[in-house]
Scaffold this motif. Structure first.
Motif, PDB file in Angstrom:
ATOM      1  N   LYS A 374     -24.136  26.122 -11.170  1.00 42.04           N
ATOM      2  CA  LYS A 374     -24.802  25.481  -9.604  1.00 42.04           C
ATOM      3  C   LYS A 374     -25.611  24.502 -10.159  1.00 42.04           C
ATOM      4  N   ASN A 375     -25.669  23.638  -8.883  1.00 35.99           N
ATOM      5  CA  ASN A 375     -26.525  22.369  -9.388  1.00 35.99           C
ATOM      6  C   ASN A 375     -27.039  21.782  -8.021  1.00 35.99           C
ATOM      7  N   GLY A 376     -28.219  21.250  -8.141  1.00 34.75           N
ATOM      8  CA  GLY A 376     -28.674  20.398  -7.055  1.00 34.75           C
ATOM      9  C   GLY A 376     -28.364  18.948  -7.116  1.00 34.75           C
ATOM     10  N   VAL A 377     -28.722  17.985  -6.440  1.00 29.29           N
ATOM     11  CA  VAL A 377     -28.117  16.854  -6.182  1.00 29.29           C
ATOM     12  C   VAL A 377     -28.765  15.458  -6.806  1.00 29.29           C
ATOM     13  N   SER A 378     -30.112  15.896  -7.361  1.00 26.15           N
ATOM     14  CA  SER A 378     -30.749  14.767  -8.109  1.00 26.15           C
ATOM     15  C   SER A 378     -31.548  15.574  -8.938  1.00 26.15           C
ATOM     16  N   GLU A 379     -32.436  14.948  -9.812  1.00 26.97           N
ATOM     17  CA  GLU A 379     -33.015  15.556 -10.916  1.00 26.97           C
ATOM     18  C   GLU A 379     -34.211  16.220 -10.367  1.00 26.97           C
ATOM     19  N   LEU A 380     -34.846  15.546  -9.362  1.00 29.39           N
ATOM     20  CA  LEU A 380     -36.079  16.230  -8.800  1.00 29.39           C
ATOM     21  C   LEU A 380     -35.546  17.374  -7.672  1.00 29.39           C
ATOM     22  N   CYS A 623     -36.073   8.100  -7.457  1.00 30.78           N
ATOM     23  CA  CYS A 623     -36.950   8.897  -8.316  1.00 30.78           C
ATOM     24  C   CYS A 623     -36.479   8.625  -9.738  1.00 30.78           C
ATOM     25  N   GLU A 624     -34.987   8.511  -9.929  1.00 30.37           N
ATOM     26  CA  GLU A 624     -34.372   8.436 -11.068  1.00 30.37           C
ATOM     27  C   GLU A 624     -34.082   6.846 -11.236  1.00 30.37           C
ATOM     28  N   GLY A 625     -33.616   6.290  -9.931  1.00 28.31           N
ATOM     29  CA  GLY A 625     -33.013   4.986  -9.934  1.00 28.31           C
ATOM     30  C   GLY A 625     -34.039   3.832 -10.198  1.00 28.31           C
ATOM     31  N   TYR A 626     -35.154   4.133  -9.808  1.00 33.94           N
ATOM     32  CA  TYR A 626     -36.279   2.893  -9.763  1.00 33.94           C
ATOM     33  C   TYR A 626     -36.844   2.622 -10.994  1.00 33.94           C
ATOM     34  N   ASP A 627     -36.518   1.585 -11.753  1.00 32.17           N
ATOM     35  CA  ASP A 627     -37.062   1.178 -12.821  1.00 32.17           C
ATOM     36  C   ASP A 627     -38.387   0.079 -13.197  1.00 32.17           C
ATOM     37  N   TYR A 693     -24.911   5.143  -9.723  1.00 32.75           N
ATOM     38  CA  TYR A 693     -24.961   5.975  -8.591  1.00 32.75           C
ATOM     39  C   TYR A 693     -23.570   5.715  -7.963  1.00 32.75           C
ATOM     40  N   SER A 694     -22.506   5.881  -8.574  1.00 29.37           N
ATOM     41  CA  SER A 694     -21.123   5.908  -7.928  1.00 29.37           C
ATOM     42  C   SER A 694     -20.822   7.046  -8.082  1.00 29.37           C
ATOM     43  N   THR A 695     -19.721   7.317  -7.147  1.00 31.90           N
ATOM     44  CA  THR A 695     -18.853   8.748  -7.234  1.00 31.90           C
ATOM     45  C   THR A 695     -18.095   8.593  -8.300  1.00 31.90           C
ATOM     46  N   ASP A 696     -17.815   7.665  -8.989  1.00 33.59           N
ATOM     47  CA  ASP A 696     -17.114   7.874 -10.189  1.00 33.59           C
ATOM     48  C   ASP A 696     -17.746   8.359 -11.421  1.00 33.59           C
ATOM     49  N   ARG A 697     -19.065   8.044 -11.500  1.00 30.80           N
ATOM     50  CA  ARG A 697     -20.001   8.529 -12.334  1.00 30.80           C
ATOM     51  C   ARG A 697     -20.139  10.033 -12.238  1.00 30.80           C
ATOM     52  N   MET A 698     -20.225  10.166 -10.813  1.00 29.73           N
ATOM     53  CA  MET A 698     -20.560  11.594 -10.320  1.00 29.73           C
ATOM     54  C   MET A 698     -19.439  12.618 -10.693  1.00 29.73           C
ATOM     55  N   VAL A 699     -18.109  12.083 -10.208  1.00 28.22           N
ATOM     56  CA  VAL A 699     -17.073  13.206 -10.221  1.00 28.22           C
ATOM     57  C   VAL A 699     -16.873  13.506 -11.733  1.00 28.22           C
ATOM     58  N   LYS A 700     -16.994  12.058 -12.540  1.00 28.07           N
ATOM     59  CA  LYS A 700     -16.861  12.305 -14.079  1.00 28.07           C
ATOM     60  C   LYS A 700     -17.719  13.449 -14.611  1.00 28.07           C
TER      61      LYS A 700
END
Ligand SMILES: *Cc1c(COP(=O)(O)O)cnc(C)c1O
Length: 853
Positions: A374-380, A623-627, A693-700
């Protein structure tokens, strides 16, 4: 005039153009601009008039236009190239999945979602969830996953939105005409359109099945508009999120239970099942029912298999957002069902009941109970989910609750502007699209000359402004406004002014009108004579969400006022076409949801690839993307109980950041008129965010962390006539029946409590004692659970398994551990016991845990 009949003439396609028709029926075209260009070139006006729908376009295009292209050698050459690219894509064997997991290419992954946002041509989505599903499918195709998607065909789609001159949203539904859509009947082995049926509430309801081709994968959609059904049932699947709870439970029965029957009817043998949000959770029940009936195993044995094969992604950050059904409705629709699982009514309903609430059957709880991963869709959002669903795992600390996260992404090639893509082809190498998920792919961004990137950005902004003006004119004409008012639109929006985009569903937590909290202040920012700013808004309100309609009305009213007129634009009917123009053409993308209610958000991910900069609340993905170098934040990570002060503080933060950072940076240009520091931030945004933040990374990531473990786990529990499933089920039942005998003691009760003092890095010898009754010690894990002591609680906890160290005279088992803590500070520890079995997906899912009392 009295019309006698209707004649539908389909344009005859010359042989040379037949392949254009094949491509029209595969949504592959939607992320391949070279293909779209062909239709556009044949007849641009018709292409636009038919809302960029290639199927309908080929049906209606004039013979003359087709003939003239036949003699255009350059066009015919490009047609050939597109056809070759398409054919190569479709027959490619060397995909990422095939290369990486050659032994698993026959393990089908079935993906279930209530909505799919693939392209505007097929309006069967309402917002982010649907677009995510669509992008997931496209990436699954690109990466070569064995993948099939399941959904419902909403003949009237989601509503289209009009905003009248008073600023009120009007909704309208139109029947989609299947013959004009990239949809085909799904055929069985005999060449007939597949039909399935479900019996519930004393009747049988039928659905026909359609097929949508998305590159290499297929999406199957159920549609109850068939003659065997009553009129009511025929419209069951007519609208997305339309109708009442009765409609909703029936739609979800189709999505989940019907979806499994569709796979069966098509002869698709899936190994893994992915529930995208809880709408499809009945699927797990149907899988169990089939196993119980066909394989003659028990409910709990079948459940072990389904846990292994199922993945559940939750998208909801608030308890109220979950789908629930009253128990009488469950009785009505599932009264005949639980018996087939070998369950009592009580045991059945318990699968979907929250411990703290027994009034409603909760689809999220059902999905959490049935899916092993099971998973949520961001770290937060993962953390928020572990919090709001903690009572599904009583006694389990939040950090151990088995919900992880896989952060959302977007399908890069769907959202990238063709002009930007050409730029990347030039500077990143033409095969950059095959490794979107790697950060190194984007290292070459710095080689793009600032002027070149900035020129293209300006072009795209102008294109957007022209698009917006044209839409606004239509909007005003439709509202019966004066020709003078329509003409004024040509002066709306300044192509040189800083342009902010804000578009998303108008759910109130997204606070679309937050920027207008202090009207005088924002008016001053917009009207700075040297450094003007403008904002474009778009979004639909859910028809039943009254407060959201008020937000639209409020923005519409403000947009008419002096100082805002022509600078604040409210565009109607937000959809994927509007979204694409916005995410490619504004300068800044703003998002100010009430933290932490944005589970992920994806529109901000669509802008990065186009060199647009995010300005957002630290919520969801940002929250994760901002650097610190790739955009701006609104507010900080504080969460408020008081919405009033949160809105004040966040809006002040918007004004401050606009005034002190964003506006000055945008207008700080060099002698050539290029804002070099701004362009640097654009590049930072592209480099640091696009790949991740691409679905390529996500689906991988789904493949590596979810799908493959599910494939392996399912194979393992099913091998040898389900022997491991049976063993695990017996293990769990044995543990459940005897767990009450487990007791844990610390030294405190045996001796006296020790208040340890220790030097950093020195070991402390800890001992625990357990009474296990008839449970074998090899089936139990005893752990020390320790962390910093804060207000009488353990925080930042860790756990370490203790060693069985013999047996005491009274029959207790003795466990010990030498604990070493490096950092100075005040710590506390306790002990806990859980079942131990290497074949469990997660020991906390057993619901059994014992702490020292
Ligand atoms: C991407 C997209 C969304 C999701 O936007 P969020 O920022 O996640 O709210 C909604 N609607 C459309 C049409 C989109 O393209």
């Amino acid at each position: 005039m009295y019309l006698v009949g209707k004649i539908n003439v389909i344009s005859a396609l010359p042989e040379e153009f037949k392949r254009l028709n094949d491509i029209a029926y595969n949504l592959w075209w939607s992320w391949n601009p070279e293909a779209i260009d062909l239709y556009r070139e044949i007849d641009l006006d018709l292409w636009k008039k038919l809302n960029r729908n290639p199927v309908r376009f080929l049906q209606e295009v004039s013979q003359k236009k087709l003939q003239s292209k036949l003699n255009d050698a350059d066009f015919m050459k490009r047609l050939e190239n597109v056809v070759n690219t398409f054919d190569n894509y479709m027959s490619e064997k060397n995909t990422w999945f095939n290369k990486t997991y050659p032994q698993n290419t026959d393990k089908m992954i079935a993906y279930f979602s209530a909505e799919y946002g693939l392209n505007e041509v097929l309006p069967i989505y309402s917002g982010g969830l649907g677009v995510l599903s669509g992008d997931h499918c496209k990436a699954a195709s690109d990466l070569g996953l064995p993948f099939t998607a399941i959904g419902l065909f909403y003949k009237q789609g989601y509503f289209s939105q009009r905003i009248n001159s008073d600023g009120w949203q009007q909704t309208c539904f139109n029947d989609l005409n299947v013959s004009q859509l990239p949809i085909l009947p799904a055929l069985n082995q005999n060449g007939e359109q597949v039909q399935i049926s479900i019996t519930f509430a004393g009747r049988t309801v039928y659905a026909q099945v359609w097929k949508v081709q998305i590159g290499r994968i297929n999406l199957y959609l159920m549609d109850t508009d068939v003659p065997q059904n009553s009129n009511n049932d025929r419209s069951l699947t007519a609208r997305l999120y339309g109708g009442d709870q009765e409609t909703r439970i029936q739609q979800e029965i189709f999505l989940g239970i019907g979806g499994i029957r569709v796979l069966d009817a098509l002869g698709i043998n899936a190994t893994v099942y992915h529930m995208n949000e809880g709408h499809s959770a009945f699927m797990g029940l149907e899988l169990i029912r089939k196993l119980v009936n066909e394989k003659h195993i028990s409910f709990s044995e079948a459940k072990k298999i389904v846990e292994n094969s199922s993945i559940f992604t939750t998208h909801t950050p608030v308890p109220a957002g979950n789908d629930v059904f009253p128990l009488y409705m469950m009785d009505k629709y599932f009264g005949d069902f639980w018996g087939q699982l070998g369950l009592s009514r009580y045991d059945f309903l318990e699968l979907g009941l929250k411990k703290s609430e027994d009034q409603n059957f909760n689809m999220t709880v059902l999905a959490l109970t049935l899916a092993g991963r099971k998973n949520g869709v961001s770290e937060l959002h993962g953390a928020v989910s572990r919090d709001i669903f903690s009572d599904v795992w009583p006694g389990v600390p939040k950090n151990d609750i088995p919900i992880t996260h896989v952060t959302n992404g977007i399908h890069t090639l769907t959202w990238i502007s063709p002009k930007i893509k050409a730029l990347y082809d030039k500077y990143l190498g033409s095969d950059w699209t095959s490794k979107i998920y790697e950060s190194s792919t984007f290292e070459g961004i710095d080689n793009i000359p600032d002027e070149e990137l900035w020129e293209i950005h300006k072009e795209l902004k102008l294109k957007l402004i022209n698009f917006v003006r044209a839409k606004l004119k239509q909007q005003k004409l439709a509202n019966g406004e004066s020709m003078e008012a329509v003409r004024q639109v040509d002066n709306f929006l300044d192509p040189n002014a800083l342009t902010i985009g804000f578009a998303r569903r108008f759910a109130t937590y997204k606070r679309a009108n937050l920027i207008f909290r202090n009207l005088a202040r924002i008016q001053k920012i917009l009207n700075n004579p040297e450094k003007p700013m403008q904002i474009i808004f778009a979004g639909k309100a859910h028809p039943a969400d009254g407060p959201a309609h008020d937000v639209i009305k409020n923005i519409n009213d403000i947009a008419k006022q002096e100082g805002f007129y022509g600078k604040v634009i409210l565009l109607e009917n937000y959809n994927m076409t509007v979204a694409r123009n916005l995410v490619q053409g504004v300068d800044v993308w703003m998002n100010n949801p009430r933290r932490p209610l944005e589970a992920s958000g994806t529109s901000g991910q669509k802008v990065c690839i186009n060199g647009i900069i995010n300005f957002s609340i630290l919520d969801g993905w940002w929250c994760e993307g901002y650097d610190g170098e790739n955009g701006w934040v609104i507010g900080d990570e504080t969460e408020f109980d008081n919405e009033y002060s949160q809105d004040n503080i966040d809006s002040e933060s918007i004004y401050d950041t606009l005034e002190s950072k964003i506006v000055p940076l945008f207008y700080n240009v060099n002698e050539k008129g290029i804002p070099t520091e701004w362009v640097r931030m654009m590049k930072n945004s592209i480099k640091s965010l696009t790949w991740n933040y691409s679905t390529d990374r996500m689906v991988k990531e789904y493949t590596e962390r979810m799908y493959l473990p599910a494939i392996n786990g399912t194979e393992m529990v099913c091998a040898d006539n389900y022997s491991l499933a049976k063993q695990l089920s017996a293990f769990e039942q044995h543990m459940k029946a005897n767990w009450h005998q487990v007791q844990l003691f610390s030294e405190k009760f045996m001796n006296n409590l020790k208040d340890y003092k220790s030097d950093s890095g020195h070991e402390i010898h800890l001992t625990a004692y357990a009474k296990l009754g008839i449970i074998d010690p090899s089936d139990v894990m005893v752990e020390v659970y320790y962390g910093s002591l804060c207000n009488g609680m353990i925080i930042n906890a860790q756990s370490i398994e203790m060693k069985l160290d013999g047996k005491t005279e009274d029959g207790s088992y003795k466990y010990s551990l030498d604990l070493k803590i490096e950092d100075g500070g005040e710590y506390a520890y306790t002990f806990r016991a859980t079942p131990k079995n290497p074949n469990l997906i997660n020991r906390f899912d057993t619901g059994l845990i014992r702490w020292v009392e």
